[in-house]
Design a protein around this motif. Structure first.
Motif, PDB file in Angstrom:
ATOM      1  N   GLU A  39      -2.151 -21.140  10.436  1.00  0.00           N
ATOM      2  CA  GLU A  39      -2.858 -20.630   9.262  1.00  0.00           C
ATOM      3  C   GLU A  39      -4.371 -20.759   9.418  1.00  0.00           C
ATOM      4  OE1 GLU A  39      -1.663 -20.922   5.256  1.00  0.00           O
ATOM      5  OE2 GLU A  39       0.239 -21.896   5.741  1.00  0.00           O
ATOM      6  N   PHE A  40      -4.821 -21.934   9.840  1.00  0.00           N
ATOM      7  CA  PHE A  40      -6.250 -22.120  10.070  1.00  0.00           C
ATOM      8  C   PHE A  40      -6.761 -21.097  11.089  1.00  0.00           C
ATOM      9  CE2 PHE A  40      -6.323 -26.651   8.425  1.00  0.00           C
ATOM     10  CZ  PHE A  40      -7.400 -26.469   7.568  1.00  0.00           C
ATOM     11  N   GLY A  41      -6.003 -20.921  12.169  1.00  0.00           N
ATOM     12  CA  GLY A  41      -6.430 -20.014  13.231  1.00  0.00           C
ATOM     13  C   GLY A  41      -6.520 -18.574  12.773  1.00  0.00           C
ATOM     14  N   ILE A  42      -5.486 -18.087  12.076  1.00  0.00           N
ATOM     15  CA  ILE A  42      -5.484 -16.699  11.620  1.00  0.00           C
ATOM     16  C   ILE A  42      -6.575 -16.473  10.577  1.00  0.00           C
ATOM     17  CG2 ILE A  42      -4.141 -14.957  10.372  1.00  0.00           C
ATOM     18  CD1 ILE A  42      -1.640 -16.017  11.704  1.00  0.00           C
ATOM     19  N   GLY A  43      -6.718 -17.412   9.643  1.00  0.00           N
ATOM     20  CA  GLY A  43      -7.749 -17.261   8.619  1.00  0.00           C
ATOM     21  C   GLY A  43      -9.148 -17.251   9.202  1.00  0.00           C
ATOM     22  N   LYS A  44      -9.385 -18.144  10.153  1.00  0.00           N
ATOM     23  CA  LYS A  44     -10.709 -18.231  10.777  1.00  0.00           C
ATOM     24  C   LYS A  44     -11.008 -16.987  11.609  1.00  0.00           C
ATOM     25  CE  LYS A  44     -13.508 -21.336  13.654  1.00  0.00           C
ATOM     26  NZ  LYS A  44     -13.510 -22.583  14.478  1.00  0.00           N
ATOM     27  N   LYS A  45      -9.977 -16.461  12.269  1.00  0.00           N
ATOM     28  CA  LYS A  45     -10.165 -15.296  13.132  1.00  0.00           C
ATOM     29  C   LYS A  45     -10.399 -14.021  12.330  1.00  0.00           C
ATOM     30  CE  LYS A  45      -7.658 -12.427  16.488  1.00  0.00           C
ATOM     31  NZ  LYS A  45      -8.790 -12.267  17.439  1.00  0.00           N
ATOM     32  N   THR A  46      -9.589 -13.799  11.278  1.00  0.00           N
ATOM     33  CA  THR A  46      -9.617 -12.524  10.572  1.00  0.00           C
ATOM     34  C   THR A  46     -10.562 -12.502   9.381  1.00  0.00           C
ATOM     35  OG1 THR A  46      -7.779 -13.133   9.089  1.00  0.00           O
ATOM     36  CG2 THR A  46      -7.212 -12.155  11.226  1.00  0.00           C
ATOM     37  N   ARG A  47     -10.799 -13.677   8.758  1.00  0.00           N
ATOM     38  CA  ARG A  47     -11.634 -13.790   7.561  1.00  0.00           C
ATOM     39  C   ARG A  47     -11.122 -12.893   6.435  1.00  0.00           C
ATOM     40  NH1 ARG A  47     -14.766 -18.400   8.387  1.00  0.00           N
ATOM     41  NH2 ARG A  47     -15.293 -18.485  10.593  1.00  0.00           N
ATOM     42  N   MET A  48      -9.792 -12.833   6.285  1.00  0.00           N
ATOM     43  CA  MET A  48      -9.172 -12.047   5.226  1.00  0.00           C
ATOM     44  C   MET A  48      -8.024 -12.831   4.615  1.00  0.00           C
ATOM     45  SD  MET A  48      -9.044  -8.194   6.899  1.00  0.00           S
ATOM     46  CE  MET A  48      -8.933  -7.345   5.323  1.00  0.00           C
ATOM     47  N   GLY A  49      -7.595 -12.432   3.393  1.00  0.00           N
ATOM     48  CA  GLY A  49      -6.436 -13.031   2.758  1.00  0.00           C
ATOM     49  C   GLY A  49      -5.157 -12.706   3.498  1.00  0.00           C
ATOM     50  N   THR A  50      -4.035 -13.124   2.958  1.00  0.00           N
ATOM     51  CA  THR A  50      -2.778 -13.023   3.706  1.00  0.00           C
ATOM     52  C   THR A  50      -2.448 -11.589   4.118  1.00  0.00           C
ATOM     53  OG1 THR A  50      -1.494 -12.867   1.641  1.00  0.00           O
ATOM     54  CG2 THR A  50      -1.803 -15.058   2.592  1.00  0.00           C
ATOM     55  N   ILE A  51      -2.612 -10.621   3.212  1.00  0.00           N
ATOM     56  CA  ILE A  51      -2.230  -9.239   3.526  1.00  0.00           C
ATOM     57  C   ILE A  51      -3.103  -8.690   4.646  1.00  0.00           C
ATOM     58  CG2 ILE A  51      -1.903  -6.921   2.599  1.00  0.00           C
ATOM     59  CD1 ILE A  51      -1.632  -8.169  -0.174  1.00  0.00           C
ATOM     60  N   GLY A  52      -4.406  -8.811   4.478  1.00  0.00           N
ATOM     61  CA  GLY A  52      -5.317  -8.308   5.494  1.00  0.00           C
ATOM     62  C   GLY A  52      -5.248  -9.076   6.789  1.00  0.00           C
ATOM     63  N   ALA A  53      -5.000 -10.390   6.705  1.00  0.00           N
ATOM     64  CA  ALA A  53      -4.946 -11.213   7.913  1.00  0.00           C
ATOM     65  C   ALA A  53      -3.777 -10.806   8.800  1.00  0.00           C
ATOM     66  CB  ALA A  53      -4.833 -12.686   7.530  1.00  0.00           C
ATOM     67  N   PHE A  54      -2.595 -10.654   8.221  1.00  0.00           N
ATOM     68  CA  PHE A  54      -1.447 -10.219   9.011  1.00  0.00           C
ATOM     69  C   PHE A  54      -1.667  -8.811   9.557  1.00  0.00           C
ATOM     70  CE2 PHE A  54       0.579 -13.888   7.295  1.00  0.00           C
ATOM     71  CZ  PHE A  54       1.707 -14.138   8.073  1.00  0.00           C
ATOM     72  N   GLY A  55      -2.249  -7.930   8.728  1.00  0.00           N
ATOM     73  CA  GLY A  55      -2.534  -6.577   9.192  1.00  0.00           C
ATOM     74  C   GLY A  55      -3.562  -6.547  10.292  1.00  0.00           C
ATOM     75  N   SER A  56      -4.530  -7.445  10.243  1.00  0.00           N
ATOM     76  CA  SER A  56      -5.544  -7.522  11.285  1.00  0.00           C
ATOM     77  C   SER A  56      -4.949  -7.993  12.608  1.00  0.00           C
ATOM     78  CB  SER A  56      -6.669  -8.467  10.849  1.00  0.00           C
ATOM     79  OG  SER A  56      -7.692  -8.523  11.811  1.00  0.00           O
ATOM     80  N   MET A  57      -3.987  -8.920  12.524  1.00  0.00           N
ATOM     81  CA  MET A  57      -3.322  -9.397  13.745  1.00  0.00           C
ATOM     82  C   MET A  57      -2.436  -8.319  14.349  1.00  0.00           C
ATOM     83  SD  MET A  57      -4.275 -12.606  14.217  1.00  0.00           S
ATOM     84  CE  MET A  57      -3.000 -13.421  15.189  1.00  0.00           C
ATOM     85  N   ASN A  58      -1.795  -7.531  13.479  1.00  0.00           N
ATOM     86  CA  ASN A  58      -0.907  -6.458  13.930  1.00  0.00           C
ATOM     87  C   ASN A  58      -0.703  -5.515  12.746  1.00  0.00           C
ATOM     88  OD1 ASN A  58       1.363  -4.823  14.649  1.00  0.00           O
ATOM     89  ND2 ASN A  58       2.072  -6.400  16.066  1.00  0.00           N
ATOM     90  N   ARG A  59      -1.114  -4.279  12.869  1.00  0.00           N
ATOM     91  CA  ARG A  59      -1.039  -3.336  11.752  1.00  0.00           C
ATOM     92  C   ARG A  59       0.385  -3.193  11.219  1.00  0.00           C
ATOM     93  NH1 ARG A  59      -5.814  -4.080  12.057  1.00  0.00           N
ATOM     94  NH2 ARG A  59      -7.453  -2.486  12.132  1.00  0.00           N
TER      95      ARG A  59
END
Length: 500
Positions: free
Chosen positions: A59-79
């Motif tokens: 969670e820390f890693g994805i949040g720090k990398k994407t700088r978005m909430g849950t919806i945008g963060a998962f989408g940023s990692m993989n559309r």
């Protein structure tokens, strides 16, 4: 430009505030009592490192990398994973709807216990407006409070307004400042309660129950499953809350160390709560009765906390004051977790281009309106707790799945074993994410569904209209996932406008 926490200490306090909630003070003492005391501590601690801390790191890693909430963060990692972020976000928000009701209960009992103190000073014998706990049947107080209708709704609203105001103030002026006060106060209150509890005559029996090891109990597989469940629910790992706070991390903040400290801090608060409650029970009641009381779930799982705790504190010198401190600590724990949930919802709304002011208006209003059924209908409350508590286990699996899709080795080397982190993980992290967490999820979901089929509702376990059935979980999860998949393309387009 997004706000950031002003220091690593502020981030850690926020992470602890998220993790340390009513589950530490309310659920943990009961669960450890139900599972025989000391033997339960071993799997509980082991799974902190095999489930909770790895997911906190993700969670820390994805949040720090994407700088978005849950919806945008998962989408940023993989559309194609935007729907996963939607599931995680709504699952936690669905818990917020009734968790705010619980926060209202905590506020009500804190107020009632304060009334008792003032009544004692004024000689009014508990008759001040608002009513106290002292001198009345505890079960009746709980029953009359919930039966009134307006009281649960009023205190639910107070919880929404308190949490929303903090979030409205922003990251630094709201979340950071609140947790700088709330977390030290919470741990101080717990320590005071522990000192009082262990100093009671006869408290040693409770300490023996807590820490006297019975090795044979570790052969019971249920203790291991309960330890894993408690760790998963208590730490908040896989809820998307740490991901949300990680959006506001500074660039050089250490992901690995903060994850470990947050996990250990959460377990420390749980142990302090157990040390405050269980020795008190054993000091006042015979051992057999003490064990029975600590395991009492009561209506809506409130037996130990809202029915027995007031009665037990009445039996000790200075009990009114310590009862107030107990419920004050419980209220602080509730609000510190609630603000992280409200921020998670608000961050997701803000990612679509809305201001914080508009975002908190939408989220706060939704929490109040959609929390009303839980405030007014105990059966609805229990159903939502069942469905979305188990849904959090699926959320944890989805975090692992998106990292597996991204590449576990790539994720680890980019974010966890980078120069920003003092602690290096190595290949063990890869094994935990690829194999251990999926196996743990399978074990938990099979266990809980088996409980539903064999114990909770054996005749109609498939019925989606039954409160504790397998069918109601599958139906509600399925509807949410279907909606997320249907609107995934549209949601992704709105979040990543202008990107190919």
């Amino acid at each position: 430009m997004k706000e950031t926490f002003t220091s690593r200490w502020s981030l850690l306090l926020a992470a602890l505030g998220m993790a340390v909630g009513t589950g530490n003070i309310w659920r943990f003492p009961r669960v450890i009592a139900q599972n025989g005391g000391a033997p339960f501590l071993i799997p509980w601690i082991i799974f902190l490192f095999l489930w909770s801390i790895p997911l906190l790191m993700i969670e820390f890693g994805i949040g720090k990398k994407t700088r978005m909430g849950t919806i945008g963060a998962f989408g940023s990692m993989n559309r194609r994973h935007t729907w996963m972020g939607g599931f995680v976000g709504f699952c936690t928000l669905a818990i917020t709807f009734y968790y705010c009701v619980v926060t209202g209960w905590c506020f009500r009992y804190t107020f009632a216990s304060l009334v008792d103190i003032v009544s004692g000073w004024s000689g009014s014998d508990g008759c001040l407006p608002g009513g106290g706990l002292w001198g009345s049947e505890r079960t009746s107080f709980w029953t009359s409070f919930n039966a009134s209708g307006w009281q649960p709704v009023l205190f639910h609203l107070i919880g929404v307004l308190a949490g929303s105001y903090i979030i409205y103030r922003g990251v630094v002026n709201g979340i950071e400042r609140a947790n700088r006060i709330l977390l030290p106060a919470l741990f101080l209150l717990l320590i005071v309660a522990v000192v009082r509890a262990v100093s009671l005559p006869g408290a040693s029996a409770g300490l023996e129950f807590l820490f006297g090891m019975r090795w044979g109990a570790l052969l019971d597989y249920r203790i291991w499953l309960q330890g894993l469940t408690q760790s998963a629910w208590s730490t908040g790992a896989g809820w998307g809350l740490i991901l949300t706070y990680a959006v506001y991390m500074r660039k050089d903040d250490d992901i690995v160390a903060n994850s470990v400290l947050a996990g250990l801090g959460n377990n420390s608060a749980s142990l302090l709560a157990a040390l405050a409650v269980i020795p008190t029970v054993f000091a006042i009641l015979p051992a057999a009765r003490a064990i029975e009381v600590t395991q009492d779930t009561g209506p809506l799982s409130t037996g130990m906390t809202f029915i027995w705790i007031p009665k037990l504190f009445e039996a000790i010198p200075g009990g009114k004051i310590f009862l107030f401190l107990f419920f004050l600590a419980l209220s602080i724990a509730a609000i510190s977790s609630l603000i992280s949930m409200i921020e998670m919802g608000t961050r997701n709304v803000m990612d679509f281009g809305l201001t914080r002011k508009k975002g908190i208006a939408i989220v706060g209003s939704s929490i109040f309106i959609l929390g009303l059924p839980s405030a007014l209908n105990p059966s609805f409350f229990q159903n939502q707790d069942w469905v979305w508590s188990l849904g959090l286990l699926l959320s944890g699996l989805l975090f692992a799945a998106t990292v597996i899709g991204y590449g576990v080795e790539r994720f680890r080397t980019e974010l966890l074993d980078s120069d920003d982190n003092d602690m290096k993980l190595g290949k063990i992290f890869n094994i935990l994410i690829k194999y251990v967490i999926p196996i743990e999820f399978a074990a938990l979901i099979i266990w809980w569904f088996t409980q539903a089929i064999l114990v909770y509702d054996p005749q109609r376990w498939w019925d989606p209209l039954r409160p504790f059935s397998v069918g109601t979980c599958i139906a509600q999860w399925g509807i949410l996932i279907l909606l997320m998949l249907i609107f995934q393309k549209r949601i992704t387009g709105l979040l990543f406008k202008g990107e190919r």
